[in-house]
Motif scaffolding. Structure first.
Motif: not given
Length: 230
Positions: A165-185
């Motif tokens: 939920d921030a760069p280099d903060k959290g797991g890596v097996s899924g897509p990063e989500l700190y830019t999810a709002w920008q890319r996903l409906q």
């Protein structure tokens, strides 16, 4: 996590073959992107181990998922969204500190020029097989306090085990989500959290608390952190 690199659609694009070379944009996309990305939902009928063979995430419901403006921009300047690739176990290597991502096995996405990116984005936005799921979604973007959102995302829901939920903060097996709002409906975010297998039967995303209020709380946190991104 070791990945099998193949010369397919990505390699063709990387060599500079223009998508605009033919009038049939759909055919171009299928030819040049289809060796890495699924563009139809046939994979859902395959055995579950199909997941391990993926070179890239499926795009068959791209039009239900992405924001067109983000797609257009990202295709011209692709950055890695999945730190460990489409199937993380294929990119792990042992180390003294446990398994780490073998970045040498992660292929780079080809860069498209503006004309190519526009054609690809427009075509991908026509892929909307799950309009029914989107129309059934009741999520209306709201607000959440930063601290409460962080605690809910990490401590209460455990999303940080797989996602950042921030760069280099959290797991890596899924897509990063700190830019999810920008890319996903927004409707996709909520619908996918609630029913990931309804979209992709072979997804590694677990079903969490499908209660609408809980799902919307997570979606609002992604909105909060996404709107803070440059």
């Amino acid at each position: 996590m070791k990945r099998r690199l193949t010369l397919g659609a990505a390699a063709v694009l990387a060599l500079g073959v223009p998508l605009a070379a033919h009038a049939d944009v759909a055919g171009d996309v299928k030819q040049q992107c289809g060796s890495c990305h699924a563009l139809d939902h046939d994979y859902a009928k395959a055995p579950t181990h199909e997941r391990a063979e993926r070179k890239a995430p499926p795009l068959d419901f791209a039009g239900n998922k992405f924001r067109r403006e983000w797609l257009f921009s990202w295709l011209q300047n692709p950055v890695r969204l999945r730190p460990a690739g489409a199937f993380p176990p294929a990119h792990a290597k042992p180390s003294a500190d446990g398994d780490v991502v073998d970045t040498a096995t992660l292929a780079k996405h080809p860069v498209l020029d503006a004309a190519q990116a526009g054609k690809v984005a427009d075509y991908l936005m026509t892929l909307t097989p799950f309009d029914t799921l989107i129309k059934a979604e009741t999520y209306q973007p709201g607000t959440i306090a930063q601290r409460m959102g962080q605690m809910n995302f990490g401590k209460f829901k455990g999303c940080d085990g797989c996602h950042q939920d921030a760069p280099d903060k959290g797991g890596v097996s899924g897509p990063e989500l700190y830019t999810a709002w920008q890319r996903l409906q927004p409707a996709f975010i909520s619908a996918y959290i609630a029913q990931p297998a309804a979209w992709d039967p072979h997804t590694m995303m677990p079903v969490g608390d499908a209660n609408a209020a809980a799902v919307h709380k997570l979606a609002n946190y992604l909105k909060l952190i996404g709107e803070k991104q440059p």
